[in-house]
Write a protein that holds these residues in place. Structure first.
Motif, PDB file in Angstrom:
ATOM      1  N   ILE A  76      -2.987  -9.560  -6.167  1.00  0.00           N
ATOM      2  CA  ILE A  76      -2.911  -8.269  -5.949  1.00  0.00           C
ATOM      3  C   ILE A  76      -2.730  -7.943  -4.450  1.00  0.00           C
ATOM      4  O   ILE A  76      -3.687  -8.490  -3.630  1.00  0.00           O
ATOM      5  CB  ILE A  76      -4.184  -7.348  -6.529  1.00  0.00           C
ATOM      6  N   LEU A  77      -1.723  -7.407  -4.070  1.00  0.00           N
ATOM      7  CA  LEU A  77      -1.629  -6.850  -2.962  1.00  0.00           C
ATOM      8  C   LEU A  77      -1.969  -5.569  -2.495  1.00  0.00           C
ATOM      9  O   LEU A  77      -2.031  -4.580  -3.205  1.00  0.00           O
ATOM     10  CB  LEU A  77      -0.030  -6.967  -2.326  1.00  0.00           C
ATOM     11  N   LEU A  78      -2.054  -5.030  -1.172  1.00  0.00           N
ATOM     12  CA  LEU A  78      -2.340  -3.741  -0.709  1.00  0.00           C
ATOM     13  C   LEU A  78      -1.304  -3.250  -0.080  1.00  0.00           C
ATOM     14  O   LEU A  78      -0.871  -3.791   0.849  1.00  0.00           O
ATOM     15  CB  LEU A  78      -3.760  -3.754   0.117  1.00  0.00           C
ATOM     16  N   HIS A  79      -0.795  -2.103  -0.395  1.00  0.00           N
ATOM     17  CA  HIS A  79       0.120  -1.504   0.376  1.00  0.00           C
ATOM     18  C   HIS A  79      -0.069   0.081   0.528  1.00  0.00           C
ATOM     19  O   HIS A  79      -1.013   0.664   0.279  1.00  0.00           O
ATOM     20  CB  HIS A  79       1.563  -1.392  -0.207  1.00  0.00           C
ATOM     21  N   ILE A  80       0.433   0.423   1.850  1.00  0.00           N
ATOM     22  CA  ILE A  80       0.119   1.913   2.150  1.00  0.00           C
ATOM     23  C   ILE A  80       0.995   2.778   1.307  1.00  0.00           C
ATOM     24  O   ILE A  80       1.933   2.650   0.821  1.00  0.00           O
ATOM     25  CB  ILE A  80       0.716   2.303   3.516  1.00  0.00           C
ATOM     26  N   THR A  81       0.373   3.774   0.945  1.00  0.00           N
ATOM     27  CA  THR A  81       1.117   4.910   0.153  1.00  0.00           C
ATOM     28  C   THR A  81       1.620   5.983   0.796  1.00  0.00           C
ATOM     29  O   THR A  81       1.697   6.076   2.041  1.00  0.00           O
ATOM     30  CB  THR A  81       0.054   5.526  -0.808  1.00  0.00           C
ATOM     31  N   ASP A  82       2.477   6.720   0.185  1.00  0.00           N
ATOM     32  CA  ASP A  82       3.348   7.801   0.898  1.00  0.00           C
ATOM     33  C   ASP A  82       2.146   8.917   1.397  1.00  0.00           C
ATOM     34  O   ASP A  82       2.155   9.264   2.964  1.00  0.00           O
ATOM     35  CB  ASP A  82       4.067   8.729   0.052  1.00  0.00           C
ATOM     36  N   ALA A  83       1.008   9.113   0.804  1.00  0.00           N
ATOM     37  CA  ALA A  83      -0.168  10.030   1.284  1.00  0.00           C
ATOM     38  C   ALA A  83      -0.663   9.281   2.552  1.00  0.00           C
ATOM     39  O   ALA A  83      -1.091   9.994   3.546  1.00  0.00           O
ATOM     40  CB  ALA A  83      -1.218  10.244   0.385  1.00  0.00           C
ATOM     41  N   GLY A  84      -0.707   7.939   2.755  1.00  0.00           N
ATOM     42  CA  GLY A  84      -1.186   7.046   3.811  1.00  0.00           C
ATOM     43  C   GLY A  84      -0.223   7.209   5.070  1.00  0.00           C
ATOM     44  O   GLY A  84      -0.821   7.740   6.133  1.00  0.00           O
ATOM     45  N   LEU A  85       1.088   7.241   4.849  1.00  0.00           N
ATOM     46  CA  LEU A  85       1.818   7.566   5.790  1.00  0.00           C
ATOM     47  C   LEU A  85       2.031   9.077   6.329  1.00  0.00           C
ATOM     48  O   LEU A  85       1.977   9.147   7.579  1.00  0.00           O
ATOM     49  CB  LEU A  85       3.395   7.486   5.213  1.00  0.00           C
TER      50      LEU A  85
END
Length: 173
Positions: A76-85
């Motif tokens: 399981i990886l972690l990625h930035i969401t559109d809300a994070g951007l």
């Protein structure tokens, strides 16, 4: 704009700059319980999210690239969401989490361009012919074929043994 700590800003900013938008690896000073707390807060706020992969690699205790494993052992990886951007002032784009590498194009007038030209010729070229034309040694030619042409440029190199000529290499599209 969402109020973020300096650490959260750094994590989101670095993730936004990566092509795959992966949050990991975290800054070197952030480990253990502190990492769990910061990641937990960002996840609760919807600024980062987990992505389940088909990989069976184990999570790295140093939190290098894999956050954790699910019950089936998948990474399981972690990625930035559109809300994070948006929280760091970046306009979200339509991006693929795992984009294909961009195809590179060779510069003109270089030995690499000459090599490609020789390989695209109808008859292809042998190592000896390439060595003579470019003043390269055979190991340099083989390295260029495998590294620069195949890996970096994504070209398909074929090889066949031709009577009276030896092994002939060619680029076939």
């Amino acid at each position: 704009m969402t109020k973020l700590s300096d650490t959260q800003l750094v994590i989101l900013s670095v993730a936004a700059q990566r092509n795959d938008r992966n949050v990991l690896p975290l800054p070197g000073s952030l480990r253990g319980g502190a990492a769990q707390k910061v990641i937990g807060t960002l996840m609760k706020r919807g600024l980062i999210a987990e992505t389940v992969t088909d990989q069976r690699a184990k999570a790295d205790p140093a939190l290098n690239r894999i956050w954790r494993n699910d019950e089936d052992g998948r990474a399981i990886l972690l990625h930035i969401t559109d809300a994070g951007l948006a929280a760091i002032g970046i306009e979200p784009e339509q991006t693929d989490i795992n984009p294909a590498p961009e195809a590179r194009t060779p510069r003109t007038g270089t030995k690499q361009a000459k090599l490609i030209e020789m390989l695209r010729a109808e008859d292809g070229a042998t190592i000896d012919e390439i060595a003579m034309a470019l003043q390269w040694r055979s190991h340099t030619i083989r390295g260029a074929l495998a590294g620069a042409l195949k890996k970096r440029l994504g070209l398909t190199i074929t090889s066949e043994k031709v009577e009276g000529r030896g092994r002939v290499y060619a680029i076939r599209d």
